[in-house]
Design an enzyme around this catalytic site. Structure first.
Site, PDB file in Angstrom:
ATOM      1  N   ASP A  28      48.535  50.035  31.375  1.00  9.56           N
ATOM      2  CA  ASP A  28      48.960  50.042  30.366  1.00  9.56           C
ATOM      3  C   ASP A  28      47.992  51.306  30.051  1.00  9.56           C
ATOM      4  O   ASP A  28      46.859  51.476  29.590  1.00  9.56           O
ATOM      5  CB  ASP A  28      50.172  49.888  29.311  1.00  9.56           C
ATOM      6  CG  ASP A  28      49.521  49.161  27.736  1.00  9.56           C
ATOM      7  OD1 ASP A  28      48.176  49.257  28.122  1.00  9.56           O
ATOM      8  OD2 ASP A  28      49.262  50.380  26.980  1.00  9.56           O
ATOM      9  N   LYS A  85      36.079  45.835  35.293  1.00  5.09           N
ATOM     10  CA  LYS A  85      34.480  46.669  35.225  1.00  5.09           C
ATOM     11  C   LYS A  85      33.871  46.345  34.735  1.00  5.09           C
ATOM     12  O   LYS A  85      32.883  46.271  33.630  1.00  5.09           O
ATOM     13  CB  LYS A  85      35.350  47.636  34.413  1.00  5.09           C
ATOM     14  CG  LYS A  85      36.065  48.619  34.481  1.00  5.09           C
ATOM     15  CD  LYS A  85      36.816  49.257  33.942  1.00  5.09           C
ATOM     16  CE  LYS A  85      37.931  50.265  33.588  1.00  5.09           C
ATOM     17  NZ  LYS A  85      38.213  50.847  32.403  1.00  5.09           N
ATOM     18  N   ASP A  90      36.189  43.800  30.505  1.00  5.80           N
ATOM     19  CA  ASP A  90      35.890  45.652  30.427  1.00  5.80           C
ATOM     20  C   ASP A  90      34.714  45.430  29.532  1.00  5.80           C
ATOM     21  O   ASP A  90      33.554  45.254  29.991  1.00  5.80           O
ATOM     22  CB  ASP A  90      37.128  46.623  29.627  1.00  5.80           C
ATOM     23  CG  ASP A  90      36.621  48.292  28.953  1.00  5.80           C
ATOM     24  OD1 ASP A  90      36.193  48.294  30.452  1.00  5.80           O
ATOM     25  OD2 ASP A  90      36.318  48.935  28.089  1.00  5.80           O
ATOM     26  N   THR A 105      37.714  40.237  24.302  1.00  3.45           N
ATOM     27  CA  THR A 105      38.042  40.255  23.766  1.00  3.45           C
ATOM     28  C   THR A 105      38.594  38.804  24.651  1.00  3.45           C
ATOM     29  O   THR A 105      38.604  37.718  23.883  1.00  3.45           O
ATOM     30  CB  THR A 105      39.456  41.152  25.271  1.00  3.45           C
ATOM     31  OG1 THR A 105      39.614  42.272  24.673  1.00  3.45           O
ATOM     32  CG2 THR A 105      40.931  40.028  24.807  1.00  3.45           C
TER      33      THR A 105
HETATM   34  P1  IMP Z   1      37.264  44.263  26.464  1.00  4.45           P
HETATM   35  O1  IMP Z   1      37.088  45.925  26.149  1.00  4.45           O
HETATM   36  O2  IMP Z   1      36.721  43.309  27.603  1.00  4.45           O
HETATM   37  O3  IMP Z   1      37.834  44.081  25.277  1.00  4.45           O
HETATM   38  O4  IMP Z   1      39.062  44.564  27.361  1.00  4.45           O
HETATM   39  C1  IMP Z   1      39.549  44.700  26.260  1.00  4.45           C
HETATM   40  C2  IMP Z   1      40.920  45.024  26.618  1.00  4.45           C
HETATM   41  O5  IMP Z   1      41.546  46.421  27.157  1.00  4.45           O
HETATM   42  C3  IMP Z   1      41.767  44.875  28.293  1.00  4.45           C
HETATM   43  O6  IMP Z   1      42.318  43.068  28.065  1.00  4.45           O
HETATM   44  C4  IMP Z   1      42.482  45.364  28.460  1.00  4.45           C
HETATM   45  O7  IMP Z   1      43.925  44.874  28.325  1.00  4.45           O
HETATM   46  C5  IMP Z   1      42.536  46.925  27.779  1.00  4.45           C
HETATM   47  N1  IMP Z   1      41.826  47.362  29.570  1.00  4.45           N
HETATM   48  C6  IMP Z   1      40.608  47.699  29.339  1.00  4.45           C
HETATM   49  N2  IMP Z   1      40.525  48.470  29.645  1.00  4.45           N
HETATM   50  C7  IMP Z   1      41.610  48.981  30.925  1.00  4.45           C
HETATM   51  C8  IMP Z   1      41.899  49.763  31.582  1.00  4.45           C
HETATM   52  O8  IMP Z   1      41.387  50.752  32.453  1.00  4.45           O
HETATM   53  N3  IMP Z   1      42.806  50.309  31.994  1.00  4.45           N
HETATM   54  C9  IMP Z   1      44.066  49.680  30.721  1.00  4.45           C
HETATM   55  N4  IMP Z   1      43.421  48.392  30.278  1.00  4.45           N
HETATM   56  C10 IMP Z   1      42.648  48.709  29.524  1.00  4.45           C
END
Ligand code: IMP
Ligand code: MG
Length: 187
Positions: A172, A144, A116, A120
């Site tokens: 989730d 995304k 996202d 992470t």
């Molecule tokens: P990041 O923003 O790339 O660090 O993503 C962090 C975490 O947010 C991901 O590993 C997912 O567990 C969660 N996440 C991000 N977007 C979504 C979504 O649309 N649905 C569910 N979990 C999400």
């Protein structure tokens, strides 16, 4: 289980209008991804590290496919969460549960449900990279791209999805919907 009125479905069932990727499409894409990975890693052993909790279902299907291609697979898990998020770009990542395997001199493949903002996976990538791995690559089921605040190049991507909140197949919303077999979006 056929022909049950929607009103009688459990609260974790979603109406089909919101479905974006079906269970069948997921399995088909995992088969394509693992065929590609199988060719790229021919003759090598792989340590797959799945990010909990979101990637648990993806990991289970993914390693079974890889195994069928004749690769030697080890699996481990890491659990991460983001916290202290004043804004998306100031998100920090914490490791809640670390791997128990040694990654030293291994071909490591980090597997997550979704990229996202990118915080992470880039944090976990650095965490593993610093432990003298032989090689390190990344695979996510969903991307995304419009949401990225941290630049990060993922090696293997299942599907690009629009900027919608998606659930199911491990993902989730407040711990709900993880066990749905398809991927849907919620408002
Ligand atoms: P990041 O923003 O790339 O660090 O993503 C962090 C975490 O947010 C991901 O590993 C997912 O567990 C969660 N996440 C991000 N977007 C979504 C979504 O649309 N649905 C569910 N979990 C999400
Ligand atoms: Mg996750």
């Amino acid at each position: 289980m056929n022909n049950i009125p929607e009103s009688q479905l459990g609260e974790d069932s979603l109406s089909t209008e919101k479905l974006i990727i079906s269970a069948l499409e997921i399995q088909h894409r995992i088969s394509e991804l693992t065929n590609q990975i199988g060719a790229d890693y021919e003759g090598k052993d792989i340590l797959v590290i799945a990010v909990l909790k979101g990637a648990f279902m993806f990991a289970a299907d993914f390693v079974r496919r890889l195994q069928k291609l004749g690769l030697n697979i080890e699996i481990d898990f890491i659990k991460a969460s983001s916290y202290g998020a004043q804004t998306e770009s100031s998100k920090e990542v914490r490791i809640d549960l670390d791997i128990t395997s040694s990654v030293s001199d291994k071909n490591v493949l980090l597997l997550d449900d979704i990229i996202d903002t990118g915080h992470t996976i880039s944090f976990l990538y650095q965490h593993l990279k610093s432990q003298s791995v032989k090689s390190l690559s990344t695979c996510v089921l969903l991307d995304k791209p419009n949401r990225r605040t941290v630049e990060f190049q993922v090696d293997y991507i299942g599907f690009e999805v629009p900027d919608l909140f998606v659930v199911g197949y491990g993902l989730d919303y407040n711990e709900r919907f993880r066990c749905l077999p398809d991927i849907s979006h919620i408002d």
